[in-house]
Scaffold this active site. Structure first.
Site, PDB file in Angstrom:
ATOM      1  N   SER A  21     -33.326  18.390  49.163  1.00 41.90           N
ATOM      2  CA  SER A  21     -32.051  18.431  49.876  1.00 41.90           C
ATOM      3  C   SER A  21     -31.953  19.692  50.722  1.00 41.90           C
ATOM      4  O   SER A  21     -31.460  19.664  51.858  1.00 41.90           O
ATOM      5  CB  SER A  21     -30.893  18.403  48.874  1.00 41.90           C
ATOM      6  OG  SER A  21     -30.949  17.230  48.116  1.00 41.90           O
TER       7      SER A  21
ATOM      8  N   HIS B 294     -34.694  10.841  46.409  1.00 38.72           N
ATOM      9  CA  HIS B 294     -33.774  10.372  45.371  1.00 38.72           C
ATOM     10  C   HIS B 294     -33.703   8.838  45.379  1.00 38.72           C
ATOM     11  O   HIS B 294     -33.701   8.205  44.321  1.00 38.72           O
ATOM     12  CB  HIS B 294     -32.351  10.889  45.635  1.00 38.72           C
ATOM     13  CG  HIS B 294     -32.185  12.379  45.574  1.00 38.72           C
ATOM     14  ND1 HIS B 294     -31.701  13.120  46.623  1.00 38.72           N
ATOM     15  CD2 HIS B 294     -32.418  13.278  44.570  1.00 38.72           C
ATOM     16  CE1 HIS B 294     -31.621  14.391  46.287  1.00 38.72           C
ATOM     17  NE2 HIS B 294     -32.073  14.528  45.052  1.00 38.72           N
TER      18      HIS B 294
ATOM     19  N   ARG C  22     -41.350  16.183  41.301  1.00 36.70           N
ATOM     20  CA  ARG C  22     -42.121  16.338  42.527  1.00 36.70           C
ATOM     21  C   ARG C  22     -43.409  17.106  42.288  1.00 36.70           C
ATOM     22  O   ARG C  22     -44.443  16.775  42.789  1.00 36.70           O
ATOM     23  CB  ARG C  22     -41.288  17.070  43.586  1.00 36.70           C
ATOM     24  CG  ARG C  22     -40.331  16.192  44.312  1.00 36.70           C
ATOM     25  CD  ARG C  22     -39.252  16.979  44.960  1.00 36.70           C
ATOM     26  NE  ARG C  22     -38.412  17.639  43.975  1.00 36.70           N
ATOM     27  CZ  ARG C  22     -37.283  18.253  44.261  1.00 36.70           C
ATOM     28  NH1 ARG C  22     -36.875  18.334  45.481  1.00 36.70           N
ATOM     29  NH2 ARG C  22     -36.557  18.803  43.306  1.00 36.70           N
TER      30      ARG C  22
ATOM     31  N   LYS D 289     -21.180  25.616  40.960  1.00 37.76           N
ATOM     32  CA  LYS D 289     -22.408  25.441  41.744  1.00 37.76           C
ATOM     33  C   LYS D 289     -22.047  25.322  43.221  1.00 37.76           C
ATOM     34  O   LYS D 289     -21.203  24.508  43.594  1.00 37.76           O
ATOM     35  CB  LYS D 289     -23.175  24.205  41.262  1.00 37.76           C
ATOM     36  CG  LYS D 289     -24.651  24.376  41.509  1.00 37.76           C
ATOM     37  CD  LYS D 289     -25.500  23.281  40.946  1.00 37.76           C
ATOM     38  CE  LYS D 289     -26.871  23.370  41.602  1.00 37.76           C
ATOM     39  NZ  LYS D 289     -27.681  22.190  41.360  1.00 37.76           N
TER      40      LYS D 289
HETATM   41  P1  ADP Z   1     -32.760  19.140  44.012  1.00 31.61           P
HETATM   42  O1  ADP Z   1     -33.676  19.278  42.826  1.00 31.61           O
HETATM   43  O2  ADP Z   1     -33.465  18.872  45.324  1.00 31.61           O
HETATM   44  O3  ADP Z   1     -31.662  20.189  44.126  1.00 31.61           O
HETATM   45  P2  ADP Z   1     -31.045  17.217  42.712  1.00 31.61           P
HETATM   46  O4  ADP Z   1     -30.421  18.117  41.724  1.00 31.61           O
HETATM   47  O5  ADP Z   1     -30.117  16.392  43.500  1.00 31.61           O
HETATM   48  O6  ADP Z   1     -31.979  17.836  43.801  1.00 31.61           O
HETATM   49  O7  ADP Z   1     -32.107  16.311  41.980  1.00 31.61           O
HETATM   50  C1  ADP Z   1     -31.767  15.269  41.116  1.00 31.61           C
HETATM   51  C2  ADP Z   1     -33.023  14.693  40.528  1.00 31.61           C
HETATM   52  O8  ADP Z   1     -33.814  14.102  41.554  1.00 31.61           O
HETATM   53  C3  ADP Z   1     -33.941  15.691  39.819  1.00 31.61           C
HETATM   54  O9  ADP Z   1     -34.519  15.023  38.713  1.00 31.61           O
HETATM   55  C4  ADP Z   1     -34.986  16.006  40.880  1.00 31.61           C
HETATM   56  O10 ADP Z   1     -36.200  16.430  40.312  1.00 31.61           O
HETATM   57  C5  ADP Z   1     -35.113  14.648  41.549  1.00 31.61           C
HETATM   58  N1  ADP Z   1     -35.590  14.732  42.929  1.00 31.61           N
HETATM   59  C6  ADP Z   1     -35.098  15.515  43.918  1.00 31.61           C
HETATM   60  N2  ADP Z   1     -35.786  15.311  45.071  1.00 31.61           N
HETATM   61  C7  ADP Z   1     -36.744  14.383  44.782  1.00 31.61           C
HETATM   62  C8  ADP Z   1     -37.802  13.771  45.540  1.00 31.61           C
HETATM   63  N3  ADP Z   1     -38.036  14.079  46.813  1.00 31.61           N
HETATM   64  N4  ADP Z   1     -38.594  12.857  44.918  1.00 31.61           N
HETATM   65  C9  ADP Z   1     -38.386  12.566  43.621  1.00 31.61           C
HETATM   66  N5  ADP Z   1     -37.425  13.116  42.842  1.00 31.61           N
HETATM   67  C10 ADP Z   1     -36.618  14.006  43.418  1.00 31.61           C
END
Ligand code: ADP
Length: 161
Positions: free
Chosen positions: A128, A17, A90, A41
């Site tokens: 995460s 992130h 990703r 959620k």
């Molecule tokens: P997750 O998809 O892991 O539950 P989030 O909802 O917090 O996480 O993700 C928020 C944004 O960050 C989304 O657009 C997701 O694709 C992106 N994201 C999550 N992990 C990564 C990563 N390792 N590298 C790049 N983008 C990421």
């Protein structure tokens, strides 16, 4: 000045992130990280915990702000005069869901443009949930999340176990 919003659950924030936040902050005048607060959620960390982690790790970026998202993303986008929605990609598995979201958002509010940033190579496997699993078994998470939130993560996963 272009205003970007970066929504997510950040449960917890990872280096993946942070890489997206840093690159967005270089591309746009202002980036607001929107931490979702959706009671339906099931997150491992409370909204306050997730927000405080984000605040800690983004303190050093002068044009990065944080805020709560507790409704429709496009409503926030419109009400705060945003220019773009940032999403990190990703793998192809992210693409299908994110593509659908981007089209729905555009349908709901045509000015809502989504900009996709590809994960960097070391972030492609990072999520995460993976961080939480490793932490739960006492594994080393120092290459996945910043040092200043590591102890809070261990404390929390231990409390849940
Ligand atoms: P997750 O998809 O892991 O539950 P989030 O909802 O917090 O996480 O993700 C928020 C944004 O960050 C989304 O657009 C997701 O694709 C992106 N994201 C999550 N992990 C990564 C990563 N390792 N590298 C790049 N983008 C990421």
């Amino acid at each position: 000045m272009k205003k970007a919003i970066y929504p997510g659950s950040f449960d917890p924030v990872t280096f993946g992130h942070i890489d997206i936040i840093e690159r967005a902050a270089n591309l746009f005048g202002e980036v607001t990280v929107l931490v979702s607060n959706n009671p339906d959620k099931n997150t491992s960390f409370s909204y306050d915990e997730r927000l405080s982690f984000i605040k800690k790790v983004t303190m050093k970026y002068p044009n990065v702000k944080t805020d709560m998202l507790d409704g429709l993303l496009v409503d926030y986008f419109r009400d705060h005069n945003a220019d773009v929605i940032i999403k990190g990609l990703r793998a192809m598995s992210d693409f299908e869901f994110e593509f659908q979201q981007a089209l729905v958002n555009k349908d709901l509010f045509p000015k809502a443009e989504t900009v996709f940033l590809c994960a960097n190579v070391s972030g492609t496997f990072l999520s995460s949930s993976m961080v939480k699993q490793v932490a739960m078994f006492g594994g080393d998470i120092s290459s996945f999340v910043p040092q200043d939130i590591i102890n809070d993560i261990y404390r929390r996963v231990k409390r849940k176990a």
